[in-house]
Design a protein around this motif. Structure first.
Motif, short mmCIF file in Angstrom:
data_model
loop_
_atom_site.label_atom_id
_atom_site.label_comp_id
_atom_site.label_asym_id
_atom_site.label_seq_id
_atom_site.Cartn_x
_atom_site.Cartn_y
_atom_site.Cartn_z
N LEU A 4 0.83 -1.20 0.00
CA LEU A 4 0.00 0.00 0.00
C LEU A 4 0.87 1.25 0.00
N VAL A 5 0.45 2.26 -0.73
CA VAL A 5 1.14 3.54 -0.70
C VAL A 5 0.91 4.20 0.64
N LYS A 6 1.96 4.72 1.23
CA LYS A 6 1.83 5.35 2.54
C LYS A 6 0.99 6.62 2.43
N PRO A 7 0.12 6.88 3.42
CA PRO A 7 -0.78 8.01 3.32
C PRO A 7 -0.06 9.34 3.44
N ALA A 8 -0.62 10.32 2.77
CA ALA A 8 -0.08 11.67 2.89
C ALA A 8 -0.55 12.30 4.17
N SER A 9 0.15 13.37 4.58
CA SER A 9 -0.19 14.00 5.85
C SER A 9 -1.56 14.63 5.84
N GLU A 221 -0.50 -2.38 17.55
CA GLU A 221 -1.75 -3.03 17.98
C GLU A 221 -2.54 -2.14 18.92
N ASP A 222 -1.86 -1.47 19.83
CA ASP A 222 -2.55 -0.56 20.75
C ASP A 222 -3.18 0.62 20.01
N ALA A 223 -2.45 1.17 19.05
CA ALA A 223 -2.95 2.33 18.30
C ALA A 223 -4.15 1.95 17.44
N ILE A 224 -4.08 0.79 16.78
CA ILE A 224 -5.18 0.37 15.91
C ILE A 224 -6.43 0.08 16.73
N TYR A 225 -6.27 -0.55 17.88
CA TYR A 225 -7.45 -0.84 18.69
C TYR A 225 -8.03 0.44 19.29
N ARG A 226 -7.17 1.35 19.72
CA ARG A 226 -7.65 2.58 20.33
C ARG A 226 -8.40 3.45 19.32
N ARG A 227 -7.93 3.52 18.08
CA ARG A 227 -8.53 4.40 17.09
C ARG A 227 -9.64 3.73 16.28
N LEU A 228 -9.50 2.43 15.99
CA LEU A 228 -10.45 1.76 15.08
C LEU A 228 -11.20 0.59 15.71
N ARG A 229 -10.80 0.21 16.94
CA ARG A 229 -11.43 -0.93 17.61
C ARG A 229 -11.31 -2.22 16.77
N GLN A 268 -8.28 3.89 4.71
CA GLN A 268 -7.46 5.10 4.75
C GLN A 268 -7.10 5.48 6.18
N ARG A 269 -8.06 5.37 7.09
CA ARG A 269 -7.75 5.66 8.50
C ARG A 269 -6.75 4.65 9.05
N PHE A 270 -6.87 3.39 8.63
CA PHE A 270 -5.95 2.34 9.07
C PHE A 270 -4.52 2.71 8.67
N LYS A 271 -4.33 3.11 7.44
CA LYS A 271 -3.00 3.47 6.97
C LYS A 271 -2.47 4.70 7.70
N ALA A 272 -3.36 5.65 7.98
CA ALA A 272 -2.91 6.86 8.69
C ALA A 272 -2.46 6.54 10.10
N VAL A 273 -3.18 5.65 10.79
CA VAL A 273 -2.81 5.27 12.15
C VAL A 273 -1.47 4.53 12.15
N ILE A 274 -1.28 3.62 11.19
CA ILE A 274 0.00 2.90 11.09
C ILE A 274 1.14 3.87 10.85
N GLN A 275 0.93 4.84 9.98
CA GLN A 275 1.97 5.82 9.66
C GLN A 275 2.38 6.62 10.89
N MET A 276 1.39 6.97 11.72
CA MET A 276 1.70 7.74 12.93
C MET A 276 2.37 6.87 13.99
N ALA A 277 1.96 5.59 14.10
CA ALA A 277 2.52 4.70 15.12
C ALA A 277 3.94 4.26 14.78
N ASP A 278 4.21 4.00 13.49
CA ASP A 278 5.53 3.56 13.06
C ASP A 278 5.76 3.95 11.61
N PRO A 279 6.40 5.08 11.37
CA PRO A 279 6.63 5.54 9.99
C PRO A 279 7.44 4.57 9.15
N GLN A 280 8.19 3.65 9.79
CA GLN A 280 9.01 2.70 9.06
C GLN A 280 8.27 1.41 8.72
N ALA A 281 7.03 1.28 9.18
CA ALA A 281 6.28 0.05 8.95
C ALA A 281 5.92 -0.11 7.47
N GLU A 282 5.85 -1.35 7.03
CA GLU A 282 5.41 -1.66 5.67
C GLU A 282 4.01 -2.26 5.74
#
Length: 291
Positions: A4-9, A221-229, A268-282
């Motif tokens: 997936l392409v990383k989300p823009a800010s 995992e904590d960020a995804i559950y907190r933001r998206l359940r 899109q929200r999922f990708k944004a949360v991942i980007q904020m939690a770990d910018p190096q994640a794939e």
């Protein structure tokens, strides 16, 4: 798998109020341009508001807001979450656009077309609002971790809220049969069924399996559950799926692969949360859609 392409800010998913407002407008279109011109009603507080407006001569949109507000406040207090503040924009849009659209004629003169079209619009609007923290109807067809509680405590016994909703809607349709006539009540039941099936499909029928490769497993995992359940599936080491994920360096073997089932509307929200939690994640996903 594809990356997936990383989300823009400036990702639009960071503005949930926009989607709750669009959801409210979509639901009001289903009511005022499909159902109400044919004397059909929706379920929940929306249907109660319509029946009351016919007898009190008060505007439907005003009653919709007034009746939903105390119930939403009650849910907000019972769940100890600021649900009311997140639901207000969608509720304002729902009731306000209903007032604006009420003078317009029906989209179609055929009641079956209007019953199905109105139900689909209401279902789509409810899902758009609920997916972004809003709630259009306090006794609506959708359930959300951030909205209504799943059970209510009555007579020292917990009763699933979905059963209470179904009972209320059944009594509402019977009342509509006596007040509006049995033919409009039957079409109203068809509309409620269309809204329910649309909501169910949009909540559970459009998901993708997404893999996240990262060294910060717990943080993600904590960020995804907190933001998206959303809960992850059991985590496996990336070495176990080398045939599916091609590592670019030996350092990838130290990372973990977290697998999620993500709804299309949450992607899109999922990708944004991942980007904020770990910018190096794939982030990678499987091409096959889950039905």
């Amino acid at each position: 798998m594809r990356r997936l392409v990383k989300p823009a800010s400036g990702d639009a998913s960071r503005f949930p109020v926009f989607y709750t407002v669009i959801g409210g407008i979509t639901a009001s279109v289903g009511l005022e341009l499909f159902l109400h011109p044919h004397d059909m009603i929706a379920g929940g507080v929306t249907g109660i508001s319509r029946l009351m407006s016919l007898y009190t001569q008060e505007h439907f949109g005003l009653l919709l807001f007034v009746l939903n507000l105390p119930l939403m406040l009650l849910y907000s207090l019972s769940t100890h979450k600021p649900m009311l503040l997140r639901a207000l924009p969608g509720l304002f849009a729902f009731s306000g656009s209903a007032i604006i659209l009420s003078p317009f004629p029906a989209v179609s003169g055929h009641p079956v077309v209007c019953a199905l079209g109105g139900g689909i619009c209401i279902g789509l609007g409810a899902v758009l609002a609920a997916r972004h923290g809003g709630l259009l109807d306090s006794l609506g067809l959708n359930e959300s971790d951030d909205g209504r509680p799943s059970t209510l405590l009555l007579t020292h016994r917990k009763i699933p809220l979905i059963q209470i909703v179904m009972l209320c809607n059944g009594l509402l349709l019977i009342t509509a049969g006596f007040v509006l006539g049995w033919e409009p009540a039957l079409y109203s039941a068809l509309s409620c069924l269309a809204a329910y099936e649309t909501t169910r499909l949009m909540f559970t029928g459009l998901t993708r399996m997404v893999c996240v490769v990262s060294k910060k497993q717990q943080t993600i995992e904590d960020a995804i559950y907190r933001r998206l359940r959303i809960h992850s599936t059991p985590v496996v080491d990336s070495a176990q799926i080398e045939g599916k994920i091609k590592s670019e360096s030996e350092d990838k073997k130290e990372q973990m692969v977290i697998v999620y089932s993500v709804h299309l509307l949450d992607l899109q929200r999922f990708k944004a949360v991942i980007q904020m939690a770990d910018p190096q994640a794939e982030i990678m996903y499987m091409k096959r859609w889950k039905a």
